[in-house]
Scaffold this active site. Structure first.
Site, PDB file in Angstrom:
ATOM      1  N   ASP A  67     -13.102  -8.248  -2.661  1.00  3.69           N
ATOM      2  CA  ASP A  67     -13.663  -6.980  -2.179  1.00  3.69           C
ATOM      3  C   ASP A  67     -13.980  -6.053  -3.352  1.00  3.69           C
ATOM      4  O   ASP A  67     -13.613  -6.327  -4.500  1.00  3.69           O
ATOM      5  CB  ASP A  67     -12.697  -6.300  -1.197  1.00  3.69           C
ATOM      6  CG  ASP A  67     -11.252  -6.305  -1.685  1.00  3.69           C
ATOM      7  OD1 ASP A  67     -11.019  -6.498  -2.898  1.00  3.69           O
ATOM      8  OD2 ASP A  67     -10.345  -6.114  -0.858  1.00  3.69           O
ATOM      9  N   ASN A 136      -0.241  -2.252   5.749  1.00  6.07           N
ATOM     10  CA  ASN A 136      -0.724  -2.192   7.134  1.00  6.07           C
ATOM     11  C   ASN A 136      -1.222  -3.558   7.627  1.00  6.07           C
ATOM     12  O   ASN A 136      -1.783  -3.652   8.714  1.00  6.07           O
ATOM     13  CB  ASN A 136      -1.816  -1.126   7.281  1.00  6.07           C
ATOM     14  CG  ASN A 136      -3.091  -1.454   6.518  1.00  6.07           C
ATOM     15  OD1 ASN A 136      -3.217  -2.530   5.927  1.00  6.07           O
ATOM     16  ND2 ASN A 136      -4.043  -0.544   6.526  1.00  6.07           N
ATOM     17  N   HIS A 138      -3.544  -5.509   6.093  1.00  8.21           N
ATOM     18  CA  HIS A 138      -4.910  -5.917   5.753  1.00  8.21           C
ATOM     19  C   HIS A 138      -4.905  -7.025   4.712  1.00  8.21           C
ATOM     20  O   HIS A 138      -3.987  -7.134   3.896  1.00  8.21           O
ATOM     21  CB  HIS A 138      -5.779  -4.722   5.318  1.00  8.21           C
ATOM     22  CG  HIS A 138      -5.482  -4.161   3.970  1.00  8.21           C
ATOM     23  ND1 HIS A 138      -5.804  -2.870   3.614  1.00  8.21           N
ATOM     24  CD2 HIS A 138      -4.903  -4.687   2.864  1.00  8.21           C
ATOM     25  CE1 HIS A 138      -5.447  -2.650   2.366  1.00  8.21           C
ATOM     26  NE2 HIS A 138      -4.893  -3.735   1.888  1.00  8.21           N
ATOM     27  N   GLU A 143      -9.341  -4.220   7.587  1.00  5.86           N
ATOM     28  CA  GLU A 143      -8.334  -3.266   8.050  1.00  5.86           C
ATOM     29  C   GLU A 143      -7.969  -3.508   9.515  1.00  5.86           C
ATOM     30  O   GLU A 143      -8.793  -3.985  10.296  1.00  5.86           O
ATOM     31  CB  GLU A 143      -8.902  -1.840   7.918  1.00  5.86           C
ATOM     32  CG  GLU A 143      -9.278  -1.442   6.493  1.00  5.86           C
ATOM     33  CD  GLU A 143      -8.095  -0.913   5.691  1.00  5.86           C
ATOM     34  OE1 GLU A 143      -6.969  -1.392   5.892  1.00  5.86           O
ATOM     35  OE2 GLU A 143      -8.323  -0.030   4.850  1.00  5.86           O
TER      36      GLU A 143
HETATM   37  P1  PGA Z   1      -0.904  -4.156  -3.648  1.00  5.96           P
HETATM   38  O1  PGA Z   1      -2.135  -4.252  -2.648  1.00  5.96           O
HETATM   39  O2  PGA Z   1      -0.822  -5.476  -4.332  1.00  5.96           O
HETATM   40  O3  PGA Z   1      -1.278  -3.058  -4.580  1.00  5.96           O
HETATM   41  O4  PGA Z   1       0.293  -3.876  -2.810  1.00  5.96           O
HETATM   42  C1  PGA Z   1      -2.247  -5.351  -1.819  1.00  5.96           C
HETATM   43  C2  PGA Z   1      -3.385  -5.139  -0.862  1.00  5.96           C
HETATM   44  O5  PGA Z   1      -3.618  -3.993  -0.434  1.00  5.96           O
HETATM   45  O6  PGA Z   1      -4.047  -6.133  -0.517  1.00  5.96           O
END
Ligand code: PGA
Length: 246
Positions: A67, A136, A138, A143
């Protein structure tokens, strides 16, 4: 899902880096799907170290990032492209023409999404997709919500996601772009092998729901339950709410 537990994130990163180096030896022209975020930073540094010791050769590999923020050019200091340059691309011998990151500065974002899907298909699909997970649930920027998109698409970011990316934009969530481009759920689920890594207590709840809860668009990572070749690599803290161990 295969679940492997590690004492801490350092041991996890070393093990996964070795696994990736072995995959590169087995298939030098491997197609890798890559995440950003705090979690993979240590992994990328380990891969850099293995490369420096001639144990990981990326010269024939192809990469696709999951992404990118929309509305900023690739060279923006907050872009995922810049993140990847800093943590991985500058440390290994990937051929620049085989590095693929969605262009958040594209004049026509929908066209950019179509181009990206075609490029993945043209490369023969993704052999090994590495994933992190948001608190969350995702994966990529897919999302939680009433519905999920199948293919690479334009997405509006949740406030929580913008907050967790604020560090890339001087610490100010308001400076984080409101939209992004992301591989879709089907794009991810078409990978031949998926490895999701999660570390720390903040991920324990979503890991528990992802593995043991229902498959639901409210927990995008739960869709990984339907994939035949998924491995979760967790530290003990992230596995804290799983009823069953490894
Ligand atoms: P993080 O993010 O490794 O900074 O926890 C993971 C994500 O949001 O996919």
């Amino acid at each position: 899902m295969k679940i492997t537990l590690f004492r801490d994130e350092r041991v996890l990163a070393k093990a996964l880096a070795k696994d990736i180096a072995a995959a590169l030896r087995e298939k030098p022209d491997i197609v890798l799907g890559l995440p950003t975020g705090r979690t993979p930073v240590r992994l990328y540094h380990e891969l850099g170290t293995l490369h420096a010791h001639h144990e990981a050769d990326f010269s024939r590999a192809t990469t696709f990032n999951l992404d990118e923020f929309l509305g900023i050019p690739p060279e923006h200091p907050g872009s995922y492209r810049t993140f990847m340059e800093r943590h991985l691309f500058s440390r290994v011998n990937l051929a620049p023409e085989r590095i693929n990151v969605l262009n958040g500065g594209a004049a026509n974002p929908d066209e950019e999404c179509r181009r990206y899907e075609a490029a993945i298909e043209g490369a023969g699909g993704i052999d090994l997709q590495l994933l992190g997970i948001g608190t969350n649930g995702h994966i990529g920027f897919n999302e939680p919500g009433r519905e999920l998109a199948a293919r690479t698409h334009r997405v509006t970011l949740r406030a929580s996601t913008r907050r967790s990316n604020a560090a890339l934009f001087g610490g100010d969530p308001a400076s984080v772009p409101r939209e992004a481009l992301s591989m879709g759920m089907s794009t991810i689920l078409h990978a031949r092998r998926i490895v999701l890594i999660a570390t720390g207590k903040s991920k324990a709840r979503c890991i528990g729901r992802m593995v043991e809860g229902p498959i639901t668009t409210r927990m995008p990572a739960s869709f990984l339950q339907v994939h035949a070749n998924v491995e979760l690599m967790l530290d003990d803290a992230a596995a804290g709410e799983l009823a069953v161990g490894s």
